[in-house]
Design a protein around this motif. Structure first.
Motif, PDB file in Angstrom:
ATOM      1  N   HIS A 232       0.831  -1.206   0.000  1.00 44.00           N
ATOM      2  CA  HIS A 232       0.000   0.000   0.000  1.00 44.00           C
ATOM      3  C   HIS A 232       0.870   1.263   0.000  1.00 44.00           C
ATOM      4  CE1 HIS A 232      -3.649  -2.338   1.780  1.00 44.00           C
ATOM      5  NE2 HIS A 232      -3.292  -2.749   0.582  1.00 44.00           N
TER       6      HIS A 232
ATOM      7  N   ASP B 212       2.736   5.756  -5.809  1.00 47.97           N
ATOM      8  CA  ASP B 212       2.634   5.611  -7.250  1.00 47.97           C
ATOM      9  C   ASP B 212       1.520   6.474  -7.818  1.00 47.97           C
ATOM     10  OD1 ASP B 212       3.664   4.445  -9.420  1.00 47.97           O
ATOM     11  OD2 ASP B 212       2.612   2.541  -9.216  1.00 47.97           O
TER      12      ASP B 212
ATOM     13  N   ALA C 143      -5.624   6.284  -7.634  1.00 42.51           N
ATOM     14  CA  ALA C 143      -5.855   4.895  -8.019  1.00 42.51           C
ATOM     15  C   ALA C 143      -5.855   3.999  -6.789  1.00 42.51           C
ATOM     16  CB  ALA C 143      -4.795   4.428  -9.014  1.00 42.51           C
TER      17      ALA C 143
ATOM     18  N   LEU D 178      -9.137   4.429  -4.899  1.00 44.62           N
ATOM     19  CA  LEU D 178     -10.247   3.776  -5.590  1.00 44.62           C
ATOM     20  C   LEU D 178     -10.133   2.257  -5.543  1.00 44.62           C
ATOM     21  CD1 LEU D 178     -10.633   6.097  -8.715  1.00 44.62           C
ATOM     22  CD2 LEU D 178     -12.109   5.976  -6.725  1.00 44.62           C
ATOM     23  N   SER D 179      -8.891   1.757  -5.419  1.00 46.46           N
ATOM     24  CA  SER D 179      -8.716   0.312  -5.319  1.00 46.46           C
ATOM     25  C   SER D 179      -9.032  -0.201  -3.923  1.00 46.46           C
ATOM     26  CB  SER D 179      -7.275  -0.080  -5.646  1.00 46.46           C
ATOM     27  OG  SER D 179      -6.977   0.259  -6.967  1.00 46.46           O
ATOM     28  N   GLY D 180      -9.322   0.714  -3.015  1.00 43.89           N
ATOM     29  CA  GLY D 180      -9.688   0.280  -1.676  1.00 43.89           C
ATOM     30  C   GLY D 180      -8.558   0.362  -0.674  1.00 43.89           C
ATOM     31  N   VAL D 181      -7.502   1.127  -0.997  1.00 46.20           N
ATOM     32  CA  VAL D 181      -6.438   1.357  -0.023  1.00 46.20           C
ATOM     33  C   VAL D 181      -6.838   2.565   0.809  1.00 46.20           C
ATOM     34  CG1 VAL D 181      -4.024   2.010   0.271  1.00 46.20           C
ATOM     35  CG2 VAL D 181      -4.671   0.408  -1.524  1.00 46.20           C
TER      36      VAL D 181
ATOM     37  N   ALA E  10     -17.088   6.565  -3.864  1.00 41.45           N
ATOM     38  CA  ALA E  10     -15.903   7.393  -4.092  1.00 41.45           C
ATOM     39  C   ALA E  10     -16.160   8.843  -3.703  1.00 41.45           C
ATOM     40  CB  ALA E  10     -15.448   7.319  -5.539  1.00 41.45           C
TER      41      ALA E  10
ATOM     42  N   GLU F 264     -16.364   5.342   1.831  1.00 43.75           N
ATOM     43  CA  GLU F 264     -15.181   5.126   1.009  1.00 43.75           C
ATOM     44  C   GLU F 264     -15.448   3.931   0.099  1.00 43.75           C
ATOM     45  OE1 GLU F 264     -11.971   4.318   3.651  1.00 43.75           O
ATOM     46  OE2 GLU F 264     -12.981   2.655   4.590  1.00 43.75           O
ATOM     47  N   PRO F 265     -14.690   3.815  -1.004  1.00 47.77           N
ATOM     48  CA  PRO F 265     -14.928   2.736  -1.961  1.00 47.77           C
ATOM     49  C   PRO F 265     -14.885   1.348  -1.317  1.00 47.77           C
ATOM     50  CG  PRO F 265     -13.384   4.309  -2.880  1.00 47.77           C
ATOM     51  CD  PRO F 265     -13.627   4.727  -1.467  1.00 47.77           C
ATOM     52  N   LEU F 266     -14.028   1.208  -0.293  1.00 46.94           N
ATOM     53  CA  LEU F 266     -13.887  -0.087   0.369  1.00 46.94           C
ATOM     54  C   LEU F 266     -15.214  -0.578   0.945  1.00 46.94           C
ATOM     55  CD1 LEU F 266     -11.417  -1.854   0.710  1.00 46.94           C
ATOM     56  CD2 LEU F 266     -11.126  -0.943   3.000  1.00 46.94           C
TER      57      LEU F 266
ATOM     58  N   ARG G  29     -17.363  -1.869  -1.778  1.00 46.74           N
ATOM     59  CA  ARG G  29     -16.847  -3.162  -2.222  1.00 46.74           C
ATOM     60  C   ARG G  29     -17.254  -4.268  -1.274  1.00 46.74           C
ATOM     61  NH1 ARG G  29     -10.751  -2.731  -4.300  1.00 46.74           N
ATOM     62  NH2 ARG G  29     -10.536  -3.994  -2.445  1.00 46.74           N
ATOM     63  N   ARG G  30     -17.188  -3.986   0.019  1.00 41.90           N
ATOM     64  CA  ARG G  30     -17.569  -5.009   0.996  1.00 41.90           C
ATOM     65  C   ARG G  30     -19.037  -5.351   0.869  1.00 41.90           C
ATOM     66  NH1 ARG G  30     -13.997  -2.774   5.591  1.00 41.90           N
ATOM     67  NH2 ARG G  30     -12.046  -3.791   5.092  1.00 41.90           N
TER      68      ARG G  30
ATOM     69  N   TYR H 122     -13.095   1.897 -12.868  1.00 41.11           N
ATOM     70  CA  TYR H 122     -13.089   3.334 -13.128  1.00 41.11           C
ATOM     71  C   TYR H 122     -12.473   3.645 -14.480  1.00 41.11           C
ATOM     72  CZ  TYR H 122     -14.427   3.908  -8.309  1.00 41.11           C
ATOM     73  OH  TYR H 122     -15.098   3.862  -7.136  1.00 41.11           O
TER      74      TYR H 122
ATOM     75  N   ALA I 262      -7.775   2.768 -12.033  1.00 40.60           N
ATOM     76  CA  ALA I 262      -7.446   2.542 -10.628  1.00 40.60           C
ATOM     77  C   ALA I 262      -6.471   1.405 -10.415  1.00 40.60           C
ATOM     78  CB  ALA I 262      -8.719   2.323  -9.805  1.00 40.60           C
ATOM     79  N   LEU I 263      -5.495   1.299 -11.289  1.00 38.71           N
ATOM     80  CA  LEU I 263      -4.419   0.332 -11.063  1.00 38.71           C
ATOM     81  C   LEU I 263      -3.165   1.100 -10.649  1.00 38.71           C
ATOM     82  CD1 LEU I 263      -4.821  -1.945 -14.214  1.00 38.71           C
ATOM     83  CD2 LEU I 263      -5.671  -2.396 -11.918  1.00 38.71           C
ATOM     84  N   SER I 264      -2.303   0.434  -9.882  1.00 40.83           N
ATOM     85  CA  SER I 264      -1.037   1.053  -9.506  1.00 40.83           C
ATOM     86  C   SER I 264       0.050   0.568 -10.446  1.00 40.83           C
ATOM     87  CB  SER I 264      -0.683   0.681  -8.067  1.00 40.83           C
ATOM     88  OG  SER I 264      -1.426   1.462  -7.198  1.00 40.83           O
TER      89      SER I 264
ATOM     90  N   LEU J 253      -5.125  -5.734  -4.482  1.00 36.19           N
ATOM     91  CA  LEU J 253      -4.854  -4.507  -3.731  1.00 36.19           C
ATOM     92  C   LEU J 253      -6.036  -4.191  -2.813  1.00 36.19           C
ATOM     93  CD1 LEU J 253      -2.597  -2.404  -3.547  1.00 36.19           C
ATOM     94  CD2 LEU J 253      -3.831  -1.025  -5.189  1.00 36.19           C
ATOM     95  N   GLY J 254      -5.738  -4.034  -1.535  1.00 34.63           N
ATOM     96  CA  GLY J 254      -6.789  -3.716  -0.580  1.00 34.63           C
ATOM     97  C   GLY J 254      -7.509  -4.941  -0.031  1.00 34.63           C
TER      98      GLY J 254
ATOM     99  N   GLU K 189      -5.590  -8.198   0.304  1.00 39.01           N
ATOM    100  CA  GLU K 189      -4.500  -9.151   0.185  1.00 39.01           C
ATOM    101  C   GLU K 189      -4.776 -10.414   0.996  1.00 39.01           C
ATOM    102  OE1 GLU K 189      -4.241  -5.973   0.747  1.00 39.01           O
ATOM    103  OE2 GLU K 189      -2.881  -5.130  -0.767  1.00 39.01           O
TER     104      GLU K 189
END
Lengths: 353, 258
Positions: free
Chosen positions: A226, A232, A236, A239-242, B54, B73-75, B78-79, B86, B90-92, B103-104, B106
């Motif tokens: 994270h 990075d 993003a 939005l990915s849930g971090v 979001a 929050e987005p989390l 998701r839950r 998006y 929303a990728l790192s 991600l988020g 793990e």
């Protein structure tokens, strides 16, 4: 080359699915770049090894002895530990200018709590570590919640923590002999032990242990992933849930804690508790991190690179001093290394485009 | 009447003096693919963000399966079973494919190694990622450990869609999933939307690509000036009608718009 040749080449490599991801991988420089991209600690490690060998060849056994090499470790221990803290922050695309101030203020708190208030030394050390964490957390909240730029936040808190340090300590130094008599625990990390001709301090051991622990946390825990994701691309990551705010605050707080630990090691190194010590720690730490290949734009680099960066500075300082040059040459070369390191970082980043 | 799986009533969101959402309503029925179309700046993305947690609407309510929900929050969304792809993916970029997929959320090693030392089970995450991508037939990625920045736009999109499809249990929201893709890759995403729909998951598809929307959508929500203008059945209307409604050239009227 005729079309027939191409056909026979294709026949020799029927499995071309892998190659489709490495279109540019045929050029040597691209291969090097890809490799460096995957192993960010490689460049500083190579520079470290080469510079050690060069100084070893020039100076012979005077430099290439267990004594001299471990002396370098002792000299970089404090900057090395602070650089570890700085690395975490820079990985999140931030910067912490207050690391040196947090370190000194924490060491002053450890000393003054023991000598002014008569607290047991263990309690004072704990208070110092807690104060460092708190100062880091304040930076973190200002960056993550109030959303101020890290440079501005820590430029401010640097002055604030340093001024608080002078006001609280009343510019008073606690003498080394008093500490040795009444609170030797404060000097613990300055204690030396020998393995053959090599001399280590517990501070050196601590630096190495911290580096391994942090490298593990960054690589093998979700928190570490994270930290990279936030550095990075914070949007993003969010939005990915971090939970980006939580990650940022934890990074700055952990950085503060590590700086406070560096403050404890500092007492061991100089023997006394002095509010005027460690003034250049923040600049030296940033130097080590940059030379160590951690990108100031965040998300790239490894903690072991920073350690190498700190050691490179140590090797140059001691080596050039043994050669007998004007110490300004050291700064000149370090300056060149910084610019070179950032140049290489930019070049490596092009792999992504 | 059927309860919508996801619905919104009277949601409003202002950015300064700009009204992005103006008492907007929204309904997604169970098992359907709802197309959402609208001109640039109509507030589609804001609507999606309000539904996926979001951003928080200034007022109005969002219901999931009839129950009032408030995602901070987005989390949290998701839950609750709402996954979103998006527009910016929303990728790192610097993380690996497998790291991005998980991600988020793990996976840690079982036992003490995971609970005390927080050790990630990378092998498990990589094998699951590989299985998911293979199952969806979206990509022929050899090295699941390679970083996302080394992938093409289409491949990145594939990962984002695969991630949503893998974890979305109730609703998947896709914001322009085919915008960056070539013809062949777009086809795969559309097939994927059908696959996911056949599993009983409801889908919201925001797109500028009318043929894509008309091809897969069960109903089409037309968004104009921050609110829902109307909902049309793609079988009863032409694409040109939809564009006319969207731009305000034609005003919807008749029994369908009671």
């Amino acid at each position: 080359m005729t079309p027939g040749d191409q056909d026979s080449l294709a026949a020799e490599h029927p499995d071309d699915t892998v190659a489709s991801f490495e279109e540019e991988g045929n050029h040597f420089s691209n291969q090097v770049r890809n490799w460096l991209h995957q192993t960010p600690a490689a460049v500083p490690l190579i520079v470290l090894v080469i510079s050690t060998i060069v100084f070893g060849l020039v100076l012979g056994s005077k430099f290439f002895s267990p004594f001299a090499l471990t002396l370098i470790l002792q000299q970089v221990a404090i900057v090395g530990i602070v650089a570890l803290a700085q690395s975490l922050v820079i990985l999140t695309a931030g910067i912490d200018l207050s690391v040196g101030a947090i370190m000194v203020f924490s060491s002053v708190i450890m000393g003054q709590f023991t000598f002014r208030y008569g607290l047991p030394v263990e309690v004072s050390v704990f208070c110092g570590l807690f104060a460092g964490t708190l100062m880091g957390a304040i930076n973190g909240v200002l960056v993550a919640v109030v959303r101020l730029p890290p440079f501005i936040v820590t430029l401010g808190t640097w002055q604030i923590f340093l001024a608080a340090n002078f006001l609280y300590s009343e510019n008073e130094t606690i003498r080394g002999s008093d500490i040795a008599d009444q609170a030797p625990l404060l000097q613990f990390f300055g204690e030396k032990f020998k393995i053959g001709g090599a001399i280590f301090t517990y501070g050196v051991v601590l630096m190495l242990v911290l580096a391994v622990v942090l490298a593990y946390m960054l690589r093998y825990t979700a928190w570490g992933r994270h930290v990279y994701a936030v550095g990075d691309d914070p949007d993003a990551a969010e939005l990915s849930g971090v939970r980006t705010k939580r990650v940022l605050i934890s990074v700055y707080a952990l950085s503060g804690l590590i700086c406070a630990i560096a403050g404890w090691v500092l007492i061991g190194r100089i023997g006394s508790v002095s509010p005027t010590s460690g003034q250049l720690a923040n600049i030296e730490a940033i130097t080590a991190v940059v030379i160590g290949g951690i990108s100031l734009f965040g998300g790239r680099g490894s903690i072991l690179g920073s350690l190498c960066g700190a050691l490179i500075v140590g090797v140059f300082s001691l080596g050039l001093r043994m050669v007998g040059t004007d110490p300004q040459w050291t700064y000149l070369l370090i300056g060149l290394l910084i610019i070179l390191a950032v140049g290489i970082d930019q070049w490596i980043r092009k792999v992504a485009v | 009447m059927m309860t919508p799986i996801l619905s919104a009533r009277q949601i409003t969101k202002k950015f300064g003096r700009v009204v992005a959402l103006d008492n907007c309503d929204f309904d997604l029925m169970p098992g359907e693919v709802l197309g959402v179309i609208g001109d640039n700046g109509a507030g589609k993305s804001t609507l999606i963000k309000a539904l996926s947690g979001a951003l928080r609407p200034d007022h109005g309510e969002v219901r999931l399966e009839g129950d009032l929900v408030q995602f901070h929050e987005p989390l949290e969304a998701r839950r609750a079973g709402i996954e979103t792809v998006y527009q910016n993916l929303a990728l790192s970029p610097a993380l690996s494919i497998a790291d991005n997929m998980f991600l988020g959320r793990e996976i840690r090693k079982p036992g003490l190694l995971g609970s005390v030392f927080r050790f990630l089970d990378r092998t498990e995450m990589e094998s699951q990622s590989r299985a998911l991508l293979t199952e969806l037939g979206l990509l022929t990625i050899q090295n699941i450990g390679q970083t996302v920045e080394t992938l093409s736009g289409g491949q990145r999109q594939g990962i984002a869609v695969a991630r949503a499809a893998a974890f979305g249990s109730k609703v998947i929201i896709m914001d322009e999933p085919t915008a960056a893709l070539g013809v062949k890759e777009s086809r795969r995403v559309l097939e994927l939307i059908r696959d996911v729909q056949s599993k009983g998951i409801s889908i919201v598809l925001i797109s500028h690509n009318m043929p894509h929307v008309f091809e897969v959508a069960s109903r089409i929500h037309i968004h104009r000036l921050g609110k829902r203008l109307c909902v049309i059945d793609p079988k009863k209307y032409e694409m040109s009608d939809a564009v006319a409604f969207m731009t305000g050239a034609k005003v919807p009227e008749g029994p369908d718009f009671a």
